[in-house]
Structure formats: C-alpha cells, structure tokens
Design a protein around this motif. Structure first.
Motif, PDB file in Angstrom:
ATOM      1  N   TRP A  71       0.902  -1.055   0.089  1.00  0.00           N
ATOM      2  CA  TRP A  71      -0.345   0.435  -0.117  1.00  0.00           C
ATOM      3  C   TRP A  71       0.904   1.467  -0.255  1.00  0.00           C
ATOM      4  O   TRP A  71       2.145   1.280   0.508  1.00  0.00           O
ATOM      5  N   LEU A  72       0.510   2.779  -0.837  1.00  0.00           N
ATOM      6  CA  LEU A  72       0.636   3.646  -0.524  1.00  0.00           C
ATOM      7  C   LEU A  72       0.562   4.304   0.419  1.00  0.00           C
ATOM      8  O   LEU A  72      -1.102   4.360   0.699  1.00  0.00           O
ATOM      9  N   THR A  73       1.087   4.639   1.187  1.00  0.00           N
ATOM     10  CA  THR A  73      -0.009   5.829   2.628  1.00  0.00           C
ATOM     11  C   THR A  73       1.232   7.193   1.897  1.00  0.00           C
ATOM     12  O   THR A  73       1.802   7.340   1.903  1.00  0.00           O
ATOM     13  N   TRP A  74       0.594   8.195   2.746  1.00  0.00           N
ATOM     14  CA  TRP A  74       0.861   9.529   2.979  1.00  0.00           C
ATOM     15  C   TRP A  74       0.375  10.475   3.502  1.00  0.00           C
ATOM     16  O   TRP A  74      -0.825  10.153   4.498  1.00  0.00           O
ATOM     17  N   SER A  75       0.652  11.575   4.052  1.00  0.00           N
ATOM     18  CA  SER A  75       0.276  12.782   4.911  1.00  0.00           C
ATOM     19  C   SER A  75      -1.089  13.279   4.053  1.00  0.00           C
ATOM     20  O   SER A  75      -0.560  14.744   3.546  1.00  0.00           O
ATOM     21  N   PRO A  76      -1.895  13.497   4.389  1.00  0.00           N
ATOM     22  CA  PRO A  76      -3.270  13.867   3.484  1.00  0.00           C
ATOM     23  C   PRO A  76      -3.235  15.261   3.228  1.00  0.00           C
ATOM     24  O   PRO A  76      -3.274  15.909   4.884  1.00  0.00           O
ATOM     25  N   ALA A  77      -3.161  16.415   2.939  1.00  0.00           N
ATOM     26  CA  ALA A  77      -3.623  17.983   3.022  1.00  0.00           C
ATOM     27  C   ALA A  77      -5.920  17.535   3.527  1.00  0.00           C
ATOM     28  O   ALA A  77      -5.542  17.234   3.329  1.00  0.00           O
ATOM     29  N   ARG A  78      -5.295  18.581   4.628  1.00  0.00           N
ATOM     30  CA  ARG A  78      -6.168  19.367   5.089  1.00  0.00           C
ATOM     31  C   ARG A  78      -7.200  19.986   4.497  1.00  0.00           C
ATOM     32  O   ARG A  78      -7.111  20.847   5.997  1.00  0.00           O
ATOM     33  N   PRO A  79      -7.232  21.134   4.059  1.00  0.00           N
ATOM     34  CA  PRO A  79      -8.091  21.995   3.527  1.00  0.00           C
ATOM     35  C   PRO A  79      -9.167  22.465   4.821  1.00  0.00           C
ATOM     36  O   PRO A  79      -9.749  23.623   4.918  1.00  0.00           O
ATOM     37  N   GLY A  80     -10.196  21.930   5.094  1.00  0.00           N
ATOM     38  CA  GLY A  80     -11.258  21.883   5.577  1.00  0.00           C
ATOM     39  C   GLY A  80     -10.407  22.093   7.043  1.00  0.00           C
ATOM     40  O   GLY A  80     -11.604  22.948   7.858  1.00  0.00           O
ATOM     41  N   ASP A  81      -9.486  21.272   8.205  1.00  0.00           N
ATOM     42  CA  ASP A  81      -9.146  22.109   8.757  1.00  0.00           C
ATOM     43  C   ASP A  81      -8.520  22.920   9.375  1.00  0.00           C
ATOM     44  O   ASP A  81      -8.193  24.152  10.048  1.00  0.00           O
ATOM     45  N   VAL A  82      -7.831  23.419   7.863  1.00  0.00           N
ATOM     46  CA  VAL A  82      -7.476  25.122   7.854  1.00  0.00           C
ATOM     47  C   VAL A  82      -8.710  25.918   7.665  1.00  0.00           C
ATOM     48  O   VAL A  82      -8.203  26.591   8.239  1.00  0.00           O
ATOM     49  N   MET A  83      -9.467  25.495   7.195  1.00  0.00           N
ATOM     50  CA  MET A  83     -10.400  26.511   6.570  1.00  0.00           C
ATOM     51  C   MET A  83     -10.913  26.808   7.857  1.00  0.00           C
ATOM     52  O   MET A  83     -11.528  27.818   8.781  1.00  0.00           O
ATOM     53  N   LEU A  84     -10.922  25.914   8.961  1.00  0.00           N
ATOM     54  CA  LEU A  84     -11.847  25.690  10.102  1.00  0.00           C
ATOM     55  C   LEU A  84     -11.239  26.870  10.827  1.00  0.00           C
ATOM     56  O   LEU A  84     -11.787  27.216  12.013  1.00  0.00           O
ATOM     57  N   ARG A  85      -9.659  26.262  11.511  1.00  0.00           N
ATOM     58  CA  ARG A  85      -9.051  26.948  11.996  1.00  0.00           C
ATOM     59  C   ARG A  85      -8.622  28.782  11.695  1.00  0.00           C
ATOM     60  O   ARG A  85      -8.805  29.434  12.541  1.00  0.00           O
ATOM     61  N   ARG A  86      -9.340  28.408  10.746  1.00  0.00           N
ATOM     62  CA  ARG A  86      -9.340  30.168   9.731  1.00  0.00           C
ATOM     63  C   ARG A  86     -10.559  31.219  10.062  1.00  0.00           C
ATOM     64  O   ARG A  86      -9.979  32.066  10.904  1.00  0.00           O
ATOM     65  N   PHE A  87     -11.113  31.022  10.284  1.00  0.00           N
ATOM     66  CA  PHE A  87     -12.435  30.926  10.620  1.00  0.00           C
ATOM     67  C   PHE A  87     -12.915  30.904  12.195  1.00  0.00           C
ATOM     68  O   PHE A  87     -14.603  31.283  12.147  1.00  0.00           O
ATOM     69  N   LEU A  88     -12.462  29.715  13.156  1.00  0.00           N
ATOM     70  CA  LEU A  88     -12.542  29.393  14.024  1.00  0.00           C
ATOM     71  C   LEU A  88     -13.174  30.624  14.906  1.00  0.00           C
ATOM     72  O   LEU A  88     -13.904  30.861  15.356  1.00  0.00           O
ATOM     73  N   TRP A  89     -12.433  32.031  14.809  1.00  0.00           N
ATOM     74  CA  TRP A  89     -12.996  33.223  15.951  1.00  0.00           C
ATOM     75  C   TRP A  89     -14.029  33.983  14.773  1.00  0.00           C
ATOM     76  O   TRP A  89     -15.273  34.181  16.098  1.00  0.00           O
ATOM     77  N   ALA A  90     -14.670  33.348  13.934  1.00  0.00           N
ATOM     78  CA  ALA A  90     -15.896  34.203  13.003  1.00  0.00           C
ATOM     79  C   ALA A  90     -16.645  33.054  13.757  1.00  0.00           C
ATOM     80  O   ALA A  90     -18.008  33.380  14.332  1.00  0.00           O
ATOM     81  N   LEU A  91     -16.529  32.175  13.698  1.00  0.00           N
ATOM     82  CA  LEU A  91     -17.620  30.503  14.609  1.00  0.00           C
ATOM     83  C   LEU A  91     -17.937  31.177  15.797  1.00  0.00           C
ATOM     84  O   LEU A  91     -19.306  30.818  16.270  1.00  0.00           O
ATOM     85  N   ILE A  92     -16.643  31.248  16.378  1.00  0.00           N
ATOM     86  CA  ILE A  92     -17.108  31.867  18.074  1.00  0.00           C
ATOM     87  C   ILE A  92     -17.908  33.134  18.394  1.00  0.00           C
ATOM     88  O   ILE A  92     -18.766  32.834  18.931  1.00  0.00           O
ATOM     89  N   ALA A  93     -17.509  34.102  17.268  1.00  0.00           N
ATOM     90  CA  ALA A  93     -18.397  34.922  17.458  1.00  0.00           C
ATOM     91  C   ALA A  93     -19.761  34.873  17.263  1.00  0.00           C
ATOM     92  O   ALA A  93     -20.616  35.836  17.580  1.00  0.00           O
ATOM     93  N   VAL A  94     -20.492  34.152  16.219  1.00  0.00           N
ATOM     94  CA  VAL A  94     -21.291  34.162  16.014  1.00  0.00           C
ATOM     95  C   VAL A  94     -22.054  33.392  16.955  1.00  0.00           C
ATOM     96  O   VAL A  94     -23.316  33.309  17.620  1.00  0.00           O
ATOM     97  N   ALA A  95     -21.627  32.142  17.179  1.00  0.00           N
ATOM     98  CA  ALA A  95     -21.757  31.456  18.939  1.00  0.00           C
ATOM     99  C   ALA A  95     -22.571  32.340  20.420  1.00  0.00           C
ATOM    100  O   ALA A  95     -23.300  32.825  20.401  1.00  0.00           O
ATOM    101  N   LEU A  96     -21.152  32.978  20.168  1.00  0.00           N
ATOM    102  CA  LEU A  96     -21.522  34.297  21.425  1.00  0.00           C
ATOM    103  C   LEU A  96     -22.588  35.453  20.574  1.00  0.00           C
ATOM    104  O   LEU A  96     -23.853  35.497  21.973  1.00  0.00           O
ATOM    105  N   LEU A  97     -22.316  35.187  19.504  1.00  0.00           N
ATOM    106  CA  LEU A  97     -23.879  36.248  19.058  1.00  0.00           C
ATOM    107  C   LEU A  97     -24.963  36.184  19.522  1.00  0.00           C
ATOM    108  O   LEU A  97     -26.236  36.606  20.383  1.00  0.00           O
ATOM    109  N   PHE A  98     -25.417  34.074  19.289  1.00  0.00           N
ATOM    110  CA  PHE A  98     -26.923  34.223  19.782  1.00  0.00           C
ATOM    111  C   PHE A  98     -26.696  33.194  20.532  1.00  0.00           C
ATOM    112  O   PHE A  98     -27.917  33.782  21.142  1.00  0.00           O
ATOM    113  N   SER A  99     -25.725  33.228  21.892  1.00  0.00           N
ATOM    114  CA  SER A  99     -25.617  33.691  22.864  1.00  0.00           C
ATOM    115  C   SER A  99     -26.216  35.015  23.785  1.00  0.00           C
ATOM    116  O   SER A  99     -27.350  34.292  24.514  1.00  0.00           O
ATOM    117  N   ALA A 100     -25.732  35.768  23.612  1.00  0.00           N
ATOM    118  CA  ALA A 100     -26.637  36.928  23.976  1.00  0.00           C
ATOM    119  C   ALA A 100     -27.739  37.264  23.172  1.00  0.00           C
ATOM    120  O   ALA A 100     -28.635  37.413  24.318  1.00  0.00           O
TER     121      ALA A 100
END
Length: 744
Positions: free
Chosen positions: A257-286
């Motif tokens: 078998w060939l195996t490799w370390s796959p790129a994870r653009p979803g994780d990158v996107m999640l880390r990049r927009f995590l602050w926005a998601l937290i802000a939305v959650a705080l807004l809904f909480s408010a």
C-alpha cells in the motif's frame, strides 16, 4: 373569597409555568441550532478533507500509472531496435551473445535496477544489474531471482494500481512482487515475436524482464513531483482510509500500500474561521439571553395584567354589566335549583341589536361604545330585581329571567325591551334609532342545561331576525327542522348514496305537437326510512354546502345511464351543478360513467345553468368543448333568468335552450311574458338551437308555444316526474298524451 384566591394562584402559577416552558423551549431550540451549526461545520470540514484526499489519491494513481506506461513503452522500443534484436535474430544465438547484447543495453536501462532474458522453466539466459543493485556481489544471477521468476510466470489479471481487476494485454505487462520485505515493479516483454532461443535442438520462447525497487528515494521523488507530503510504501493496510492506495500483484491481490500525509483544507479553513464561528456563537448566546430577559419582563407584565383581569373577571369593562363568564356561572347556579316541571322556572333571553353596525360605521367606534353603555342602562331598567342582565359580547346581551318566568311574563318583558330600545338614543349630539331582536327559551320546558338553553334561545333569535327584526320569538320545536335536516343530510345522505337508497324519477320531454316523447329529465328522489319522501329542494342545496354534491351527482348520472339505456332514441337529460362542473375530473368522470354503463353518448344531454359558466368562463369553455367532442349534448337551463344568456349563447356551443317556467306561470297571450317567450323562441331558432319550454301546465300555453315555434315541451300538462317503469309504459303507447290533450 377562597375561589378567587385559588383562581389568582392558579393564574399566577400558569404564568410561571408558561414562562418556564417558553424558556425551556427556546433553550432547546438554541441548543439544537448550535448543534446543527456545529454539525454543518464538521460535515463541511470532513467533506473538504475527503475531497482533497481523493484528489491526491487520483494524482498519485495517475503518476504511477503514467510512469509504468512510460517504462513499458521505453522497454518495447529497446527490444524492438538495437543490438538485442540483432543478437536474437542470429541463426543460433548463444547465451554469451545474449549477455553481450544485454550489457550493451545497460546504459539505457538506468531507470531500472536490473533486467534479464528468461526462457522456459525460468532459465536465466542473460542478465544485467545497475551498479547500485550489483554491490551485493551476486554473480549467479539477478537479485530476487526466484521472486522475479514467480512474477514473470504469473497470469497478469490486474493493473498495478487502481480498483479495476482486468486482464492485461499487449507485449509489455507490469506487476509488483514482494521479496524479503522489499517491493519491486516488474515489467515483462514477450520476445517470442522477435526470436526464440535454441538449445539441444529445442526452441525456447524468450521474455525480457526488467525490475525496479519501490525505494524511499522513489517515493520521495513521487511526493515532490506531485506536491504530496510523506509518501511511503507499507506492507500492511493503513488505518486511515482517506490516505491509502493499494498495489496489486499479478493475481489481483493487494501486496502493498502507498500511504501519505493527506492535506486537510477543511481543518485549515476551520482554524482560519474559528474566531468567526466563536463570534457567531457568542452572538446567538447574547440573543438568547436578551430574549429570556424580555420574556421574563413580559411574564411579569402578563402576571400583572392577570391580576387586573381577575378584578374584572366577572364584569364587562365597557357596559359594567356581568360578562359571559359571570352569566354562564349564574345560569348554571340557577338551573341547579330546577329539578322538574313542577319546580320554579326561568327564561333565557338573547338580545341582538339591529342596525348597530350602521351606527358604528356612521359615527365611529366611540359612538358605538356609548350606545352599548346606554343600552345596558335601559336593559337594566326593564328587568325586575333579581333578574340578571349581561353583555355576552359585541352587540349581544343576555337576560336570565327568574321572576314571572312564564310565557306571558317573558312576552311582557320582551315588549318592554323592544319599546325601550326603540326609543331614540342621543349619541355625540345626534339622535340614532336602533331596534332589537330577541330569542327566548324557557326552562325546564325547553331544556335544563345551559348549553341547550343557549342553543335554543339562539335558534329563536335567528328566527326573530329572519322574520323581520325588531321582534321577539319563543323557541318552538319546528325551528329545529332546518338544523335537523342539515345534520340528517350530512349523516344519512352519504350512507344513502353508498347503499343505493336513492331513486330516480323521469319527467318526459315531448314533441311540440304532444304526440311523441323525445326525451326525459332525470330527477333524484330520496325515500328516507324515518322521514319519508324528501324532495330535492330540501337536500340538494344542503348537499352542496356539505360537500356531498359530487358523489350525489355521479350516482345520479350512473343510475340514469343504466336505466335509460333501454330507451333507444330517447334523449336523457341530467342536471349538472356548478360545483360538480368545476371539479377537475368532471369530464373524465362523465366519460368513464358512459363507458362503464355502455350508454350511447349521443343520447345524453347535460343541462347547465349560467352559474356553471360565471366563475371561470375559459375553463368552462374548455370543459364544454371536451365533453362535446365525445358526442354528449349540452342544454342551457333556466334560460332568460340570468344576466348574460345572450353572451353565453354566442360564445358557448349549446345544443338546446330551456325557457324557464317562471315566464309561463302568469303568461297571457298578449302580455309581456308572452312577448319575452316569443322572442326567446325566435332567438333560439335563429341560432339553430332546439327550444324547450318548461312548466307547461295548460292547453292555452301548449297552443301558444306550438304557434311560436318551440320544438319541445315539458310540464305537468303531459306528466309529472314518474318512475322508470311508467316511462316504459308511456313509450309503449303510440300517442301517450292524446287523451290528456283532447280533454284539455
């Protein structure tokens, strides 16, 4: 006092429970929304990672397949041209000659770790290895020779990489082999089309075998060229299904078998927009906290208002009279003392103001409120002490009469109320005059329960209004007939249709000279098992209100077609209601009924009124064209009673018009009705339509209609609606109405 306190505590507890329930509901909705949002984000992240891993796997697969294909093409060119074909094409090539030719090719085999020429039985006739692979000092043959020989002799049924397991064809074939923890790519080229090797008089087919290790350097080069991190070759299945590709041996089994370390653009996107998601959650909480606070404030306001309502629970705020709740409670308490007919009696009077809406619309709501207050004062002055006057809502008042609750006493009170409320009222500087309608029900004569008395008094009030207003009416048993009839129709008519408990009568339509029956009109009758014969005027309109007209009409059409099928040459006229005609499956149902009863469509004539055509003329025209295309005739019934008969005659394709019976009731030979009938008959003939006159009851009418050119006549002069057996008898006579006409 205890009841009031308990009621207040109950209402306060109800408000608290409502607030708690609302908060819990909002909290659950908030959590569900947050969970749904997190689920969507996680799903998007995983899908992005999966798609990228899939694209990386496709790039690796394409790169390896491309490299294998390139190597196969290069080897094919080497063995097809150059020193090796020359050596193989010698009359008697020897191993030395093959070894010499192969060594001369070694400079062009740098992409491979080694190559050899093999014959039948796995014999190695010549071999060569590049210096990196030859440092083991093996002089007896190529490294991994046994594994190479097994691989070269295998049936190539699978590609090296990919999901397809299909045989390989062509001169060059590739596979992988494993030997001692090492994995090699093996490419075999069939040399039999070039030459065979002769030894001891026998001819041996030759094959050219080249191999290459799948080394870490090769994996690193593959990773760098495809920009994929850490491609490795493993011999056990990797745990991550997104980052593995199987390498198949020649027999189709997975060998590595060939195996490799796959790129994870979803994780990158999640880390990049995590602050926005937290802000939305705080807004809904408010927002949630804000809504809860507002609900708390609203609950406090509701509780305060409930306390205010409790103070006015038994009183109408506008008129200051008892309200419906207090009225119902007083009536229940009073009725509890009435045990039988010999005990005390009471009367319930329901009063509805006449022309109150006109005052409201003319002078405004303020004037209407003032009128309500003045009416309350006058009603309170009309009753005796101990009687209860209440405002039940809007312009409706109620009275519980306990003193002099006899028919004469109730009538006297009714007269006083009518006289009092008929006097002018001074409202905002203007005098207004209203009236009132009163319905009276007595207990225990009419009933002993609050619900029954109010219902019966309301029925009597309805009767007073229908009788001209500004009067009173006692409840009488016959007032319930219309309501009972509606309930009976709703409950029993569907049962009668389903169980074939209806019947049809037929009224003949005769030629203008009265000698021949040219058609019959089907008229439904209902012989109710409890109420006897019920005329159509009593139940058809109610059937339309209750949604039973469509099944009723379908029953009539089916029964009429079944019974009239034996009357050859006689047209069958069936009435169509507007509701039935507007039904989306009307035409289809008619045609299906004709086909199932095997009835001649040319004998069927559907009678329509203008009410069928008014609502949607375009749809009506389309349906009529469709029904006529199947050979069914159409007649315009009640002609002359509507607003647009001439327009309909011009636009719609009718075959016949029926002059309404109202024109013949008081017709004189020179009167206006006679002129109208003459004009309608002339118009019908001019348009090429058959003209039928309904309601013919006298010989004078017959002679007049015959003189003006009517084609057909229908009425009691000839026959009333009769059962089908009587139509059979009349059709058996040569001139069925000769005696009737002679006597007239």
């Amino acid at each position: 006092m205890h009841l009031t306190t308990a009621a207040k505590m109950t209402n306060a507890g109800s408000s608290a429970r409502m607030f708690a329930s609302t908060v819990v509901t909002l909290g659950c909705a908030f959590l569900l929304l947050m969970a749904a949002g997190i689920g969507v984000v996680v799903a998007i992240t995983r899908e992005a990672n999966r798609l990228e891993a899939q694209r990386q796997a496709e790039r690796i697969e394409a790169a390896i397949n491309g490299q294998i294909k390139l190597s196969e093409l290069r080897l094919e060119r080497l063995v097809a041209a150059g020193d090796l074909p020359e050596a193989l094409q010698q009359p008697n090539p020897t191993k030395a000659m093959l070894q010499s030719a192969l060594k001369r090719l070694s400079g062009q085999l740098m992409d491979f770790d080694g190559a050899y020429i093999g014959g039948t039985g796995g014999a190695v006739l010549a071999w060569v290895e590049n210096p990196a692979a030859a440092d083991h000092g093996n002089t007896d043959g190529p490294h991994h020779i046994e594994a190479l020989q097994r691989g070269a002799k295998s049936s190539f049924v699978a590609a090296v990489i990919g999901d397809e397991v299909t045989p390989q064809f062509g001169a060059a074939r590739s596979t992988i082999i494993t030997d001692g923890g090492e994995t090699l790519i093996l490419t075999v080229i069939d040399l039999s089309r070039i030459a065979s090797f002769s030894s001891d008089g026998s001819t041996t087919p030759l094959s050219f075998v080249a191999y290459r290790h799948l080394s870490s350097a090769l994996m690193s080069d593959l990773a760098e060229r495809n920009r994929i991190s850490d491609i490795q070759l493993v011999t056990s299945p990797p745990a991550d299904p997104l980052s593995k590709l199987g390498l198949r041996t020649a027999d189709g089994k997975l060998g590595a078998w060939l195996t490799w370390s796959p790129a994870r653009p979803g994780d990158v996107m999640l880390r990049r927009f995590l602050w926005a998601l937290i802000a939305v959650a705080l807004l809904f909480s408010a927002i949630f906290v804000f809504v809860v606070q507002r609900l708390r404030a609203s609950a406090e306001q509701i509780e305060l208002r409930e306390r205010q309502i409790q103070r006015l629970a038994g009183q109408d705020e506008l008129s200051l009279l008892p309200n419906r709740r207090s009225f119902d409670l007083t009536l229940d308490q009073t009725l509890a003392h009435i045990q039988d007919d010999d005990g005390p009696s009471l009367a319930v009077l329901l009063i509805d103001l006449d022309r109150f809406k006109a005052v409201n619309d003319t002078y405004g709501h303020t004037a209407g409120d003032e009128l309500i207050r003045q009416v309350a004062v006058r009603l309170s002055g009309a009753v005796q002490v101990g009687d209860t006057v209440a405002r039940l809502g809007g312009d409706e008042f109620g009275i519980i009469q306990t003193h002099s609750a006899t028919p004469a006493g109730c009538a006297a009170l009714g007269e006083r109320i009518l006289a009092s409320l008929s006097e002018p009222f001074s409202i905002t500087g203007a005098e207004v005059t209203i009236g009132s309608s009163i319905g009276i029900a007595m207990a225990p004569r009419d009933g002993t329960s609050r619900e029954a008395l109010l219902k019966l008094a309301d029925t009597a009030l309805y009767e007073a209004k229908n009788s001209g207003r500004n009067r009173y009416a006692f409840f009488e048993s016959q007032m319930n007939r219309s309501m009972q009839l509606k309930r009976m129709v709703e409950d029993d008519l569907r049962h009668a249709i389903d169980n074939d408990q209806l019947m049809l009568h037929y009224q003949p339509q005769v030629s203008v000279d009265g000698s021949t029956i040219v058609g019959v009109e089907a008229l439904v009758r209902w012989q109710h098992p409890a109420h006897g014969m019920i005329p159509p005027s009593d139940f058809i309109a109610i059937a339309e209100e209750r949604g039973l007209i469509v099944p009723l009409s379908e029953w009539v059409l089916r029964r009429a077609c079944t019974e009239a099928k034996r009357w050859k040459g006689v047209r069958l006229a069936v009435n169509v209601s507007p509701i039935q005609f507007r039904h989306k499956d009307f035409v289809a149902n008619v045609i299906r009924t004709i086909e199932e009863t095997d009835f001649d469509p040319a004998q069927l004539e559907l009678e329509l009124t203008e009410g069928v055509l008014i609502e949607d003329a375009d749809a009506a025209e389309a349906a009529m064209m469709d029904i006529r295309a199947h050979g069914v005739g159409l007649a315009l019934d009640d002609f002359g009673t509507g607003y647009s008969s001439l327009i309909y005659l011009r636009r719609f394709a009718f075959d016949k018009i029926k002059i309404d019976r109202s024109f013949l009731e008081y017709m004189e030979a020179t009167g206006e009705s006679a002129i109208l009938v003459h004009s309608m008959a002339h118009l019908g003939r001019a348009l090429g339509l058959r003209v039928c006159a309904e309601g013919v009851e006298t010989a004078e009418q017959h002679r007049f209609l015959q003189a003006i050119g009517c084609h057909e006549l229908q009425g009691f002069l000839f026959s009333k609606a009769v059962p089908a057996s009587e139509i059979d008898r009349l059709l058996g006579l040569d001139n069925p109405f000769a005696e009737i006409l002679a006597a007239a």
